[in-house]
Design a protein around this motif. Sequence first.
Motif, PDB file in Angstrom:
ATOM      1  N   LEU A  80       0.834  -1.206   0.000  1.00  0.00           N
ATOM      2  CA  LEU A  80       0.000   0.000   0.000  1.00  0.00           C
ATOM      3  C   LEU A  80       0.864   1.250   0.000  1.00  0.00           C
ATOM      4  CD1 LEU A  80      -2.912  -0.956   2.400  1.00  0.00           C
ATOM      5  CD2 LEU A  80      -2.983  -0.681  -0.066  1.00  0.00           C
ATOM      6  N   TRP A  86       3.755   1.668  -1.283  1.00  0.00           N
ATOM      7  CA  TRP A  86       4.309   1.848  -2.614  1.00  0.00           C
ATOM      8  C   TRP A  86       3.308   2.565  -3.517  1.00  0.00           C
ATOM      9  CZ3 TRP A  86       8.724  -1.620  -3.781  1.00  0.00           C
ATOM     10  CH2 TRP A  86       9.385  -1.204  -4.940  1.00  0.00           C
ATOM     11  N   LEU A  87       2.061   2.100  -3.420  1.00  0.00           N
ATOM     12  CA  LEU A  87       1.020   2.697  -4.251  1.00  0.00           C
ATOM     13  C   LEU A  87       0.756   4.135  -3.818  1.00  0.00           C
ATOM     14  CD1 LEU A  87      -0.986  -0.564  -4.288  1.00  0.00           C
ATOM     15  CD2 LEU A  87       0.082   0.466  -6.252  1.00  0.00           C
ATOM     16  N   VAL A 135       3.315   6.280  -5.506  1.00  0.00           N
ATOM     17  CA  VAL A 135       2.990   6.577  -6.912  1.00  0.00           C
ATOM     18  C   VAL A 135       1.988   7.726  -6.971  1.00  0.00           C
ATOM     19  CG1 VAL A 135       1.991   5.673  -9.034  1.00  0.00           C
ATOM     20  CG2 VAL A 135       3.457   4.219  -7.644  1.00  0.00           C
ATOM     21  N   LEU A 136       0.904   7.589  -6.195  1.00  0.00           N
ATOM     22  CA  LEU A 136      -0.133   8.620  -6.240  1.00  0.00           C
ATOM     23  C   LEU A 136       0.380   9.945  -5.697  1.00  0.00           C
ATOM     24  CD1 LEU A 136      -3.398   6.744  -5.308  1.00  0.00           C
ATOM     25  CD2 LEU A 136      -2.601   7.521  -7.522  1.00  0.00           C
ATOM     26  N   ALA A 179       3.485  11.160  -5.753  1.00  0.00           N
ATOM     27  CA  ALA A 179       4.323  11.810  -6.758  1.00  0.00           C
ATOM     28  C   ALA A 179       3.465  12.420  -7.854  1.00  0.00           C
ATOM     29  CB  ALA A 179       5.300  10.796  -7.359  1.00  0.00           C
ATOM     30  N   LEU A 180       2.407  11.687  -8.208  1.00  0.00           N
ATOM     31  CA  LEU A 180       1.521  12.173  -9.265  1.00  0.00           C
ATOM     32  C   LEU A 180       0.833  13.464  -8.830  1.00  0.00           C
ATOM     33  CD1 LEU A 180       0.100  11.550 -11.978  1.00  0.00           C
ATOM     34  CD2 LEU A 180      -1.686  10.483 -10.634  1.00  0.00           C
ATOM     35  N   ASN A 224       3.578  16.455  -8.485  1.00  0.00           N
ATOM     36  CA  ASN A 224       4.035  17.007  -9.759  1.00  0.00           C
ATOM     37  C   ASN A 224       2.876  17.508 -10.607  1.00  0.00           C
ATOM     38  OD1 ASN A 224       7.049  16.471  -9.951  1.00  0.00           O
ATOM     39  ND2 ASN A 224       6.253  14.499  -9.308  1.00  0.00           N
ATOM     40  N   ALA A 273      -1.312  13.594 -16.888  1.00  0.00           N
ATOM     41  CA  ALA A 273      -1.417  12.351 -16.120  1.00  0.00           C
ATOM     42  C   ALA A 273      -2.373  12.533 -14.947  1.00  0.00           C
ATOM     43  CB  ALA A 273      -0.037  11.925 -15.619  1.00  0.00           C
ATOM     44  N   THR A 281      -5.849  10.484 -14.314  1.00  0.00           N
ATOM     45  CA  THR A 281      -6.056   9.713 -13.087  1.00  0.00           C
ATOM     46  C   THR A 281      -7.327  10.155 -12.384  1.00  0.00           C
ATOM     47  OG1 THR A 281      -3.669   9.647 -12.896  1.00  0.00           O
ATOM     48  CG2 THR A 281      -4.927   8.930 -10.996  1.00  0.00           C
ATOM     49  N   LEU A 301     -10.402   7.697 -11.624  1.00  0.00           N
ATOM     50  CA  LEU A 301     -10.835   7.446 -10.256  1.00  0.00           C
ATOM     51  C   LEU A 301     -12.283   7.879 -10.062  1.00  0.00           C
ATOM     52  CD1 LEU A 301      -7.751   8.288  -8.020  1.00  0.00           C
ATOM     53  CD2 LEU A 301      -8.641   6.072  -8.705  1.00  0.00           C
ATOM     54  N   LEU A 361      -6.725   0.907  -7.456  1.00  0.00           N
ATOM     55  CA  LEU A 361      -5.365   0.983  -7.987  1.00  0.00           C
ATOM     56  C   LEU A 361      -5.191   0.076  -9.196  1.00  0.00           C
ATOM     57  CD1 LEU A 361      -3.673   1.236  -4.574  1.00  0.00           C
ATOM     58  CD2 LEU A 361      -3.516   2.908  -6.395  1.00  0.00           C
ATOM     59  N   PRO A 398      -4.473   3.776 -15.105  1.00  0.00           N
ATOM     60  CA  PRO A 398      -3.888   3.457 -16.417  1.00  0.00           C
ATOM     61  C   PRO A 398      -2.379   3.256 -16.333  1.00  0.00           C
ATOM     62  CG  PRO A 398      -5.189   5.476 -16.525  1.00  0.00           C
ATOM     63  CD  PRO A 398      -5.134   5.072 -15.095  1.00  0.00           C
ATOM     64  N   ILE A 453       0.348   6.072 -16.292  1.00  0.00           N
ATOM     65  CA  ILE A 453       0.665   6.758 -15.042  1.00  0.00           C
ATOM     66  C   ILE A 453       1.868   6.092 -14.377  1.00  0.00           C
ATOM     67  CG2 ILE A 453      -0.254   7.482 -12.797  1.00  0.00           C
ATOM     68  CD1 ILE A 453      -1.705   8.663 -15.206  1.00  0.00           C
ATOM     69  N   TRP A 456       5.648   7.791 -13.825  1.00  0.00           N
ATOM     70  CA  TRP A 456       6.232   7.733 -12.489  1.00  0.00           C
ATOM     71  C   TRP A 456       7.565   6.992 -12.532  1.00  0.00           C
ATOM     72  CZ3 TRP A 456       7.187   3.541  -9.113  1.00  0.00           C
ATOM     73  CH2 TRP A 456       7.541   3.906  -7.814  1.00  0.00           C
ATOM     74  N   ILE A 478      10.584   9.392 -11.494  1.00  0.00           N
ATOM     75  CA  ILE A 478      10.819   9.248 -10.065  1.00  0.00           C
ATOM     76  C   ILE A 478      11.603   7.973  -9.759  1.00  0.00           C
ATOM     77  CG2 ILE A 478       9.759   9.252  -7.778  1.00  0.00           C
ATOM     78  CD1 ILE A 478       8.687  11.615  -9.090  1.00  0.00           C
TER      79      ILE A 478
END
Lengths: 279, 337
Positions: free
Chosen positions: A26, A28-29, A32-33, A35-36, A39, A255, A259, A263, B140, B144, B147, B151, B155
């Motif tokens: 979790l 890790w995910l 990702v989110l 950083a998204l 940025n 991006a 997303t 979502l 999650l 897509p 993304i 990343w 990163i």
Amino acid sequence: MTLYARRRAANGIVMSLSLGATVVGLGWLVLVLGALLWNGFGSLSLAVFTEMTPPPGAQGGLLNPIIGSLMMSAVAVAIGTPIGILAGTYMAEYGRYSYLTSVVRFINDILLSAPSIVIGLFIYEVVVRPLGHFSGIAGSLALAVLVIPVVVRTTEDMLLTVPRELREAATALGLPRSHVIANVSYRAARAGIITGILLAIARISGETAPLLFTALNNQFFSTDMTAPLSSLPVVIFQFAMSPYPDWQKLAWAGALIITFAVLALSISARALAATRNTQ
Amino acid sequence: MSQRRLPVVDIAMGDAPAATSAPPDRSGVLVRLRLTNATFRGLTFGASITVLIILSGVIIALVEGSLPALRHFGFGFLVSERWNPVTENFGALAPIYGTLVTSIIAMVIAVPFGLLIAVFLTELCPPWLRRPIGIAIELLAGIPSIIYGIWGLFIFAPFLQRTLQPALIDLFGPIPVLSNLFAGPPYGIGILTAGLILAIMVLPFITSISRDVFDAVPPVLKEAAYGLGCTTWEVVRHVVIPFARVGVTGGVMLGLGRALGETMAVTFVIGNAHRISASVLAPGTTISASIANEFTEALGDLYTSSLVLLGLILFVITFIVLAIARYLLMRIERRIG
């Protein structure tokens, strides 16, 4: 160590591993989110929604790819949804116990997870090559091929959950099967079918691979479906792989937009499915 | 929704005692209803045949498009490592190798993680936390792949270049065989990075299917084992996993199918180099990344056709993997249902 202590220890080790795996997975995910968001919001501005894609080094936005993506998704859903719903209807209603249905279900499940880049090659061979040029229509068709399996699957699943007594009651009134389906089955399964359509839109809104050589890209504003058409995912790919910081910033903004759209679609699909369950 | 009232009212009026026009009108209505039904049935039948047509269309189009390359290279295409657009000499070995190695790295990491998370969710997790974590994992799974790609490029790859890759080079440098596996400068991008990104991407799929299969184990079986004094791990090891084995294998194969065909996340970070290196730190390529990177720039029929042939190979591999996955999952569904 006694046997008991050893068993306890083994249990403790595996259970802490599973807790650790959950935290890492979790976390890790979240990375990702995070950083998204970081940025993406840093690059988001009003200009992103109102200006064209810029040449390297200039200011600009993502208006033409956003419009292109919306147009292609709309056409793809308009083509794919009716076919998907009708096919799902056959599988759950007319042909519920037929051999054909199990074959179609198996093939449909394969299409559901088939690599989308292969679908792009397929549309390239049957649409782009004979016509001789890339076009928004070809992109829409590629996306439609991705929409169909999702809608077929959910429509069939949802129609199968409609209680048999409802159909029997309507049939006993003398209604032909087509009217039973339209007035009873579809009505009972409506929320579920719409959920499937939303999930299909979520699926195609981030698809890049099938668009690369069907719709290609277009750096100018265009709403012409017979010409190459720009789309958000392809522009993100192009801009992110470029060496220009301005383009890379726009890629992050794009991006983030995708997303959010995905979502929002999946969450509303879930909410819709939940209201149906509580009824 | 206008069709809703028509037939019902028509039939009712035909039955009403006050109605004077009786039999001919009524049979007309019946004919119309029968016709509507037949048309609708035909439409739905045609739509489900469309699904079959799409799949056969994909196969026919790919075979047809790859014929020039097949004729020119024959089966040597599968075992040749060359990839030279200038001399038009193509072979699929490097992309096939890259596809398999990245997928193996992804599965080696994602399968144990996915299973452990599923164990956590079904056995350890407090009930109030189960739903939120489950929903998070499913959301999650829908993000897509582009993304994950962006990343990975901006990163994750620079991070690996600074931390993990130099550490691996230092760690395995003195060891004979492993030093080749982790040789070369830390580029950041490469086979290992692509494999790690794929692992993150397939993790939600494997977790959510394993959790569903674990949940389907009858509670009575688990309670019986607990009643004998088994620890949670022993219940999982000797009751849950044997019962769920087929379903978990199906889920793993489904994840593998995704990993093999995944395009964008890999294309960003693999480096697109058509060669086979012993080192997992070196740039490589996969089938899907080659197609995505080169297809629009491919000049000449042979180049294009070779890329389509790569697509056909990918489709055949994933088709087999997915067919096995669906077969296994179908078997467990039948047992549960």
